[in-house]
Design an enzyme around this catalytic site. Sequence first.
Site, PDB file in Angstrom:
ATOM      1  N   ASP A  13      66.302  28.394  14.095  1.00 53.61           N
ATOM      2  CA  ASP A  13      67.416  27.594  13.579  1.00 53.61           C
ATOM      3  C   ASP A  13      67.500  26.216  14.228  1.00 53.61           C
ATOM      4  OD1 ASP A  13      68.137  29.818  12.019  1.00 53.61           O
ATOM      5  OD2 ASP A  13      69.232  30.663  13.707  1.00 53.61           O
ATOM      6  N   LYS A  16      64.244  23.253  11.337  1.00 52.18           N
ATOM      7  CA  LYS A  16      62.861  23.097  10.854  1.00 52.18           C
ATOM      8  C   LYS A  16      62.836  22.635   9.402  1.00 52.18           C
ATOM      9  CE  LYS A  16      62.086  27.437  11.924  1.00 52.18           C
ATOM     10  NZ  LYS A  16      63.282  27.756  12.716  1.00 52.18           N
ATOM     11  N   GLY A  40      66.287  31.608   7.554  1.00 55.63           N
ATOM     12  CA  GLY A  40      67.318  30.916   6.764  1.00 55.63           C
ATOM     13  C   GLY A  40      67.109  29.442   7.004  1.00 55.63           C
ATOM     14  N   HIS A  41      66.627  28.730   6.013  1.00 54.79           N
ATOM     15  CA  HIS A  41      66.244  27.327   6.163  1.00 54.79           C
ATOM     16  C   HIS A  41      67.131  26.448   5.291  1.00 54.79           C
ATOM     17  CE1 HIS A  41      61.913  28.580   7.527  1.00 54.79           C
ATOM     18  NE2 HIS A  41      62.851  28.893   8.394  1.00 54.79           N
ATOM     19  N   GLN A 223      61.214  31.206  12.148  1.00 58.44           N
ATOM     20  CA  GLN A 223      61.554  31.673  13.506  1.00 58.44           C
ATOM     21  C   GLN A 223      61.079  30.632  14.528  1.00 58.44           C
ATOM     22  OE1 GLN A 223      59.892  34.425  11.400  1.00 58.44           O
ATOM     23  NE2 GLN A 223      61.931  34.366  10.556  1.00 58.44           N
TER      24      GLN A 223
HETATM   25  P1  GDP Z   1      65.874  26.264  10.503  1.00 63.89           P
HETATM   26  O1  GDP Z   1      65.960  27.740  10.361  1.00 63.89           O
HETATM   27  O2  GDP Z   1      65.134  25.845  11.726  1.00 63.89           O
HETATM   28  O3  GDP Z   1      65.378  25.557   9.273  1.00 63.89           O
HETATM   29  O4  GDP Z   1      67.384  25.766  10.749  1.00 63.89           O
HETATM   30  P2  GDP Z   1      68.709  26.271   9.967  1.00 63.89           P
HETATM   31  O5  GDP Z   1      68.699  25.658   8.619  1.00 63.89           O
HETATM   32  O6  GDP Z   1      68.844  27.752  10.064  1.00 63.89           O
HETATM   33  O7  GDP Z   1      69.852  25.697  10.904  1.00 63.89           O
HETATM   34  C1  GDP Z   1      69.978  24.344  11.162  1.00 63.89           C
HETATM   35  C2  GDP Z   1      71.380  23.899  10.701  1.00 63.89           C
HETATM   36  O8  GDP Z   1      71.655  22.619  11.233  1.00 63.89           O
HETATM   37  C3  GDP Z   1      71.497  23.741   9.201  1.00 63.89           C
HETATM   38  O9  GDP Z   1      72.809  24.038   8.826  1.00 63.89           O
HETATM   39  C4  GDP Z   1      71.193  22.263   8.964  1.00 63.89           C
HETATM   40  O10 GDP Z   1      71.813  21.738   7.802  1.00 63.89           O
HETATM   41  C5  GDP Z   1      71.803  21.654  10.202  1.00 63.89           C
HETATM   42  N1  GDP Z   1      71.117  20.460  10.709  1.00 63.89           N
HETATM   43  C6  GDP Z   1      69.791  20.170  10.735  1.00 63.89           C
HETATM   44  N2  GDP Z   1      69.571  19.004  11.392  1.00 63.89           N
HETATM   45  C7  GDP Z   1      70.796  18.550  11.787  1.00 63.89           C
HETATM   46  C8  GDP Z   1      71.231  17.427  12.549  1.00 63.89           C
HETATM   47  O11 GDP Z   1      70.451  16.588  13.006  1.00 63.89           O
HETATM   48  N3  GDP Z   1      72.583  17.322  12.767  1.00 63.89           N
HETATM   49  C9  GDP Z   1      73.490  18.240  12.302  1.00 63.89           C
HETATM   50  N4  GDP Z   1      74.768  18.074  12.577  1.00 63.89           N
HETATM   51  N5  GDP Z   1      73.102  19.307  11.588  1.00 63.89           N
HETATM   52  C10 GDP Z   1      71.783  19.466  11.349  1.00 63.89           C
HETATM   53  P1  IMO Z   2      64.681  30.814  11.126  1.00 64.85           P
HETATM   54  O1  IMO Z   2      63.339  30.671  10.437  1.00 64.85           O
HETATM   55  C1  IMO Z   2      66.984  32.834  14.248  1.00 64.85           C
HETATM   56  C2  IMO Z   2      65.852  36.992  15.111  1.00 64.85           C
HETATM   57  C3  IMO Z   2      66.858  38.068  14.790  1.00 64.85           C
HETATM   58  C4  IMO Z   2      66.519  39.083  15.872  1.00 64.85           C
HETATM   59  C5  IMO Z   2      65.000  38.965  15.993  1.00 64.85           C
HETATM   60  C6  IMO Z   2      64.215  40.011  15.217  1.00 64.85           C
HETATM   61  O2  IMO Z   2      65.837  30.545  10.243  1.00 64.85           O
HETATM   62  O3  IMO Z   2      64.680  30.039  12.402  1.00 64.85           O
HETATM   63  P2  IMO Z   2      63.745  40.376  12.627  1.00 64.85           P
HETATM   64  O4  IMO Z   2      64.674  40.603  11.484  1.00 64.85           O
HETATM   65  O5  IMO Z   2      62.863  39.179  12.489  1.00 64.85           O
HETATM   66  O6  IMO Z   2      62.956  41.605  12.992  1.00 64.85           O
HETATM   67  O7  IMO Z   2      64.718  40.106  13.887  1.00 64.85           O
HETATM   68  O8  IMO Z   2      64.674  37.678  15.493  1.00 64.85           O
HETATM   69  N1  IMO Z   2      65.510  36.096  13.977  1.00 64.85           N
HETATM   70  C7  IMO Z   2      65.929  34.837  13.864  1.00 64.85           C
HETATM   71  N2  IMO Z   2      66.774  34.111  14.628  1.00 64.85           N
HETATM   72  N3  IMO Z   2      66.379  32.264  13.181  1.00 64.85           N
HETATM   73  C8  IMO Z   2      65.503  32.959  12.422  1.00 64.85           C
HETATM   74  O9  IMO Z   2      64.764  32.398  11.437  1.00 64.85           O
HETATM   75  C9  IMO Z   2      65.277  34.319  12.720  1.00 64.85           C
HETATM   76  N4  IMO Z   2      64.521  35.291  12.168  1.00 64.85           N
HETATM   77  C10 IMO Z   2      64.655  36.374  12.958  1.00 64.85           C
HETATM   78  O10 IMO Z   2      68.180  37.599  14.903  1.00 64.85           O
HETATM   79  O11 IMO Z   2      67.078  38.668  17.102  1.00 64.85           O
HETATM   80 MG    MG Z   3      67.405  29.262  10.232  1.00 62.11          MG
END
Ligand code: GDP
Ligand code: IMO
Ligand code: MG
Length: 425
Positions: A13, A16, A40-41, A223
């Site tokens: 998270d 990416k 979750g992207h 991840q």
């Molecule tokens: P990922 O799994 O690495 O793609 O990241 P996620 O989408 O799960 O979580 C990142 C969260 O931060 C999302 O809600 C994005 O919209 C938000 N986000 C990404 N870059 C920025 C940033 O530079 N500033 C802020 N405030 N939010 C951001």
């Molecule tokens: P993105 O791509 C954050 C964590 C779960 C758990 C562990 C194992 O959005 O960064 P799993 O279901 O993969 O066997 O769970 O990994 N986990 C993540 N944490 N971001 C993710 O994906 C994750 N995908 C799995 O919370 O601790």
């Molecule tokens: Mg994510």
Amino acid sequence: MPVTVVVGTQWGDEGKAKITDLLAKEHGYVVRYQGGHNAGHTVVINGERYALQLVPSGVFYDHVVPVIANGVVVDPVHLVDEIERLEARGIDCSRLKLSSHAHLIFPWHRAHDALAEARRGDAKIGTTLKGIGPAYADKASRTGLRAGDMLDAVRFAEHFASTAKYESDLLVALGGEALDVDALTALYAGSIAERVRPYITNTVSLLHDALDAGAHLLLEGAQATFLDLDHGTYPFVTSSNPTAGGACTGTGIGPKSIDRVIGITKAYCTRVGAGPFPTEALDSYGEAMADIGHEFGTVTGRRRRTGWLDTFMLRHAARLNSLTEIALTKLDVLDSFDLVRICTGYEIDGEPLQHYPDGLDELAAVTPVYRDLPGWQTELRSAKEIDELPAAARKFLDVVEQEVGLPVRFVGTGPGRDELVQRLA
Ligand code: GDP
Ligand code: IMO
Ligand code: MG
């Protein structure tokens, strides 16, 4: 730059998807190389929020071919649903390709995931319960079914039904519920296989032909480094290899073709689920990170644990992934802080550690060493150039660069597509 890898450097998270979306502009192919719909992207385009799980974050551009490569595990029901939800919002998914070698997730994988978590009791990992671990376990056991198996409808139905029957008996023996084998076979070998079939292809040859024709490829990890099955905080990890080596096995592209590896790093740290977290901030700063940064899981809705940026961890991530640069996201989340902390090393009994701890006991025993910096207490959102950032924020970036030994090429200043400052080489 023909092949670029985007990899998370913490526990996921990091943002990416936002960086992948930005870089997708200059790439012909955006390729997911591991994980499944545990990811979750989030991409925010003109205020519209899109939460992707399996579909690569390049899908928003007409010139991009989004590819789900062989290293990904695919829940076909989820895939169909995700495509339908995107198409209902006007996003064309017709260019999507799915590797024939990608393993499939079925209901019994989810059931095994839940049973294993229940059995672990207090020691549970806190998985996303999407069946990821059991699907990769079947892949390693050589019993899994792959997307390519769906191409032969009759054989797939037979194989699916016999596997479902075996898994149903196994689940009952383990104290779980029986599966409705006939109904599941009708669904998976029927309408679902029919919907998925058009996307299935030999993605290895597709990607190599694209490279030969001069295309640029962006390999998108899910991840992150410290959730890596081999290099993360085992057993509190996921069941695949998000580290850059996983981009090679997960796509069939050799390491010599990769020339850029971007480590996506949040300006603080978060972790979902259980496991060690040396810089966790169980105080008002941690609360503020969660509130201001909206740190709630995209997939499970769980509040993410929060803490300070850890450059000791980042130096290890730089080694494991051959990082060439860092993209530092969510710096704006710290805008209101009077103080920002950066962990620069770990100590045990007052002795500094030379290497990232090899085991969980050692990791649990460390005391982080912090460098405290004054906050900038200014909104970063409007900055378009590095020198428009306040001096205290630039100082934060300088410390990160010095500690990690890599340039920070991107700085996130907000969730929106354009809320970002780039520093060119
Ligand atoms: P990922 O799994 O690495 O793609 O990241 P996620 O989408 O799960 O979580 C990142 C969260 O931060 C999302 O809600 C994005 O919209 C938000 N986000 C990404 N870059 C920025 C940033 O530079 N500033 C802020 N405030 N939010 C951001
Ligand atoms: P993105 O791509 C954050 C964590 C779960 C758990 C562990 C194992 O959005 O960064 P799993 O279901 O993969 O066997 O769970 O990994 N986990 C993540 N944490 N971001 C993710 O994906 C994750 N995908 C799995 O919370 O601790
Ligand atoms: Mg994510």
